[in-house]
Design a protein around this motif. Structure first.
Motif, short mmCIF file in Angstrom:
data_model
loop_
_atom_site.label_atom_id
_atom_site.label_comp_id
_atom_site.label_asym_id
_atom_site.label_seq_id
_atom_site.Cartn_x
_atom_site.Cartn_y
_atom_site.Cartn_z
N SER B 265 18.40 -36.07 -10.89
CA SER B 265 18.63 -36.39 -9.49
C SER B 265 20.10 -36.19 -9.10
N ALA B 266 21.00 -36.60 -9.99
CA ALA B 266 22.43 -36.45 -9.71
C ALA B 266 22.79 -34.97 -9.59
N MET B 267 22.19 -34.14 -10.45
CA MET B 267 22.47 -32.70 -10.40
C MET B 267 21.97 -32.10 -9.09
N MET B 268 20.78 -32.54 -8.67
CA MET B 268 20.25 -32.05 -7.39
C MET B 268 21.19 -32.43 -6.25
N ALA B 269 21.67 -33.67 -6.29
CA ALA B 269 22.59 -34.14 -5.26
C ALA B 269 23.86 -33.29 -5.28
N GLY B 270 24.32 -32.93 -6.48
CA GLY B 270 25.51 -32.10 -6.61
C GLY B 270 25.32 -30.74 -5.96
N VAL B 271 24.16 -30.13 -6.18
CA VAL B 271 23.87 -28.82 -5.58
C VAL B 271 23.85 -28.95 -4.05
N ALA B 272 23.24 -30.03 -3.56
CA ALA B 272 23.19 -30.25 -2.11
C ALA B 272 24.61 -30.33 -1.55
#
Lengths: 250, 392
Positions: B265-272
Motif C-alpha cells: 500500500s505504501a508503494m502504491m501511495a508513493g507512485v500516486a
C-alpha cells in the motif's frame, strides 16, 4: 519421568498471577495421547487461564508446560507457533469470521502453509471445495456453505468453529464451553460429535453443563481456585465431598 | 479461461470502473488537444491538470482502502508515503533543470546554490537517472513502511495506538522536511520543473501524456488491489480485520500478513505521489501535513470503505467538492463542509456512496421480485433453512 514421556500434554506446578490474583496455583495435569478430558469447576477456577497458558496467550510465571511426550516446551512459543505445532483452540464465545462465508472460514483454518505468499499465489488458493465440504459434512453445515458465518445461529457458529478446529488437524484440541447457549437437541448432537472426534484426537473440553459432561463419558478434572480439586470418573468427581462443597458454596 | 478468471476477480463494479477509466483516458486528452477552445466539448488545460490530480488522489485512496478497508489498519499518516514518492519524482525533475536554473549551476539545484552547498548531498546522487528515481519512488516509501510496520506489528500495536503512531510519523517528516539542512528545499520544496524525460512538463502534449499514464497507473493499482483482495490472502486480511487474535490462534503470523499489505500500500501511495508532482508542478513539506492523511481517510469513508472502487470515487467526489468550495464565495466554509460530510457519512451512510447505491439496487431488485411473485400468483414461498439434524 514416564508420565511425561507418555503424555500429549503435561502441566506441572503451573502458576499464573494477574496483579497479585493467583489465577493458577501450582496446577498439574497430564493428558494421554488419544484421551478426552472434561474440565469442570466454578467461575474463576482457572479453566480459561489454563487454556491461555497452553495456547501461548498467557505466559506461566512458574512451572512446566510440555507438549508431545515432553519434547516441546510450550512456554517458548507464541500463539501462531503453538497452533502450528498442533494445538487447536475453540473459544468460549464462538469466534468465527462473520463477514466470510462458512466455506471460507474452513478454508482459512485448513492445515497447510500459512505464509502471505502461500495465500496470495500458492497452495491455499488451490484448496478444493471437496476438502472443505468434508469438514462441513462432519458438523452438518454442508447446506450452509455459501452463507455468511455471521448469519448462522449461535449453535451453528459453535459447530463451524469445531469444523475449523478439525480442519487445522491438530493433535490436541482445546474446546472451551462448546454447548453454551445451545438447545438440548444441539447439545446432544455436539456430544456425539466430540465423541467422534476423540476417537483420533486428544481433546480437552471445558464445560459447565454436567449433563453434557456425563454424556461425554470421559475422565473429569475439577479445578478450584487455580488447582486440581478432584480427578476421576464423573460419578466419583460429582460425589466428591469437596467438589460438592465448592459448587454449593458451603 | 484466463480472461474469464480475470473478469470474475475484478467483479462487475470493478469492470465498470475500468471501463470508465479507459473512456476518461481516451476522451479527456482528445477533447483537450483536438477540440478547439470555445467548442462546448473542449477540456481546458487547467481541467486536465485538475482531473489528473483527482486521479492521483484516487490512486492514493485505493492504497489506503487496501490497508484500512480490508486489514483494519487505520493509517492517519499515509500521506507520508504519498509525499515521499512525490519527493523522489521531484528530485529527478530538479536534476533535469541543469543550467536552466536561476544560478545556472550544472549540478546543484537553485536552492542548494542559494544555501551555499558545495557538493551534491549523498541523498541526491543518481536522481538524474530516471530509472533510479522511479526505483526510489517505490523503494523509499516501501522501506519506511517496512521498518515502521515491522516494529509496530511485531509489538502488536493496533487500533487507535497505531493510528496515532502513523500520525506521529507523518508529523515528524513534516517537521523535518521544513528544515533547510535536510537538503530537500525546506519550506519551498521543489518546483520550477522544466522537463521530464526530455519533454517539457508545461507542454499540452506532455500533460495529456501524464494524464493517460495516471489513468493507466490507477487502473493497474486497482487491478493489483483486486488481485490481492480476491485471493485467499485477501480473506486472511479480512480475518485479521475482524478477529486478529482469532487469526493468530489459527496459526497465522498476523504481523507478516499485515506487513506485506502495508508495504504494498505504501508503494502504491508513493507512485500516486510521483505522478502527482509533475502535474501540479510542485512538491513541498505541506504534503506531509497530518491533515492531508486524515482527509484521505474521509475520502475512503465517504466512497465506501472496503470496496476499492468506492475509495476512488470518494477521492474524486470530495476533491471536486473541495475545488468548488475553495473557489469563490464558498471558500471560508470548506472545512465546515468537509466536517459536515464526515458526520453525514458516519450517521447516514456507514457504507458510503457505494453502500447507498447497493442498497438502492437491492431494494429495486426486491420490489421487482415481489411484483413478479404477485404477478405469477405463486404466493409467498416459505423457504426455510434446514435446521440441525440429530445424527444416526
Amino acid at each position: 519421568m514416564s508420565a511425561v514421556t507418555q503424555s500429549i500434554l503435561y502441566l506441572d506446578g503451573v502458576s499464573v498471577a494477574f496483579d497479585g490474583f493467583k489465577a493458577l496455583r501450582s496446577l498439574s495435569l497430564t493428558l494421554q495421547p488419544g484421551e478426552m478430558r472434561a474440565i469442570i469447576g466454578p467461575n474463576g477456577a482457572g479453566k480459561t487461564t489454563m487454556m491461555d497458558v497452553i495456547t501461548g496467550k498467557t505466559k506461566a510465571d512458574e512451572g512446566d508446560v510440555l507438549f508431545d511426550k515432553g519434547t516441546i516446551d510450550l512456554s517458548r512459543y507464541d500463539e501462531a507457533a503453538i497452533a502450528e505445532l498442533g494445538i487447536g483452540r475453540k473459544f468460549q464465545k464462538p469466534t468465527v469470521f462473520e463477514s466470510h462465508t462458512v466455506a471460507d472460514n474452513v478454508l482459512l483454518a485448513l492445515k497447510g502453509d500459512r505464509s502471505p505468499f502461500s495465500a496470495l499465489f500458492g497452495a491455499r488458493n488451490r484448496i478444493t471445495g471437496e476438502i472443505i465440504d468434508r469438514y462441513l459434512a462432519i458438523v452438518r453445515l454442508l447446506d450452509h456453505r455459501t452463507r455468511l458465518a455471521g448469519a448462522l445461529s449461535h449453535g451453528q457458529k459453535q459447530w463451524l468453529e469445531i469444523a475449523m478446529l478439525l480442519a487445522q488437524d491438530p493433535k490436541l484440541l482445546l474446546i472451551d464451553e462448546p454447548v453454551a447457549g445451545m438447545t438440548d437437541a444441539e447439545t446432544d448432537v455436539t456430544a456425539e460429535l466430540l465423541k467422534d472426534i476423540a476417537r483420533d484426537h486428544s481433546v480437552v473440553v471445558v464445560e459447565h453443563d454436567m449433563g453434557f459432561v456425563r454424556a461425554l463419558g470421559c475422565r473429569v478434572t475439577c479445578l478450584h481456585e487455580g488447582s486440581v480439586l478432584a480427578e476421576g470418573s464423573i460419578d466419583a468427581v460429582a460425589g466428591n465431598e469437596r467438589v460438592i462443597e465448592v459448587y454449593l458454596g458451603r | 479461461m484466463l480472461t474469464a478468471r480475470f473478469f470474475r476477480m475484478i467483479e462487475g463494479r470493478g469492470l465498470v470502473f475500468l471501463g470508465i477509466m479507459a473512456l476518461v483516458a481516451l476522451l479527456v486528452p482528445l477533447c483537450n488537444l483536438y477540440v478547439p477552445p470555445g467548442n462546448p466539448f473542449h477540456v481546458s488545460n487547467g481541467t486536465v491538470v485538475l482531473l489528473g490530480k483527482y486521479l492521483c488522489y484516487a490512486m492514493f485512496a485505493v492504497a489506503l482502502d487496501l490497508v484500512w478497508g480490508y486489514c483494519g489498519i487505520l493509517s492517519l499518516g499515509h500521506g507520508a508515503f504519498f509525499a515521499l514518492g512525490g519527493y523522489a519524482m521531484g528530485m529527478y525533475l530538479m536534476r533535469q533543470i541543469g543550467t536552466r536554473g536561476v544560478y545556472a549551476h550544472p549540478v546543484l539545484p537553485d536552492f542548494m546554490v542559494f544555501l551555499n552547498y558545495k557538493d551534491l548531498p549523498l541523498t541526491w546522487w543518481g536522481f538524474q537517472h530516471f530509472p533510479y528515481a522511479m526505483l526510489m519512488v517505490v523503494l523509499v516509501p516501501g522501506l519506511l513502511a517496512f521498518v515502521f510496520g515491522w516494529l509496530a506489528f511485531r509489538s502488536r500495536v493496533t487500533g487507535v495506538y497505531l493510528s496515532i503512531m502513523t500520525q506521529a510519523l507523518t508529523y515528524a517528516l513534516w517537521l523535518s522536511f521544513f528544515r533547510n539542512d535536510m537538503g530537500f528545499g525546506g519550506n519551498n520544496g521543489l518546483t520550477d520543473f522544466k522537463d521530464i524525460l526530455g519533454f517539457n512538463v508545461q507542454a499540452q502534449g506532455t500533460r495529456a501524456g501524464l494524464f493517460i499514464i495516471t489513468c493507466m497507473a490507477l487502473a493497474l493499482t486497482f487491478i493489483i488491489a483486486r488481485m490481492i483482495v480476491a485471493s485467499t490472502y485477501g480473506k486472511v486480511l479480512v480475518a485479521i480485520r475482524d478477529g486478529e487474535s482469532r487469526t493468530r490462534f489459527l496459526g497465522y503470523r498476523v504481523e507478516h500478513h499485515k506487513l506485506l499489505v502495508w508495504v504494498v500500500s505504501a508503494m502504491m501511495a508513493g507512485v500516486a505521489g510521483a505522478l502527482y508532482v509533475p502535474q501540479v508542478g510542485i512538491i513541498n513539506p505541506s504534503e506531509f501535513h497530518p491533515a492531508n492523511s486524515i482527509e484521505a481517510v474521509v475520502w475512503v469513508a465517504l466512497g465506501g470503505r472496503g470496496t476499492l472502487v468506492g475509495a476512488a470515487l470518494g477521492a474524486v467526489v470530495v476533491n471536486w467538492l473541495k475545488t468548488v468550495f475553495t473557489t469563490g464565495w464558498l471558500a471560508p466554509y470548506w472545512l465546515f463542509a468537509l466536517g459536515g460530510l464526515f458526520v453525514l457519512v458516519t450517521l447516514a451512510m456507514p457504507k458510503g456512496l457505494i453502500g447507498v447505491w447497493e442498497d438502492v439496487r437491492a431494494r429495486l431488485a426486491n420490489r421487482k421480485a415481489i411484483a413478479d411473485a404477485k404477478a405469477s400468483g405463486a404466493g409467498s414461498s416459505d423457504v426455510r433453512s434446514p435446521g440441525p439434524q440429530v445424527p444416526r
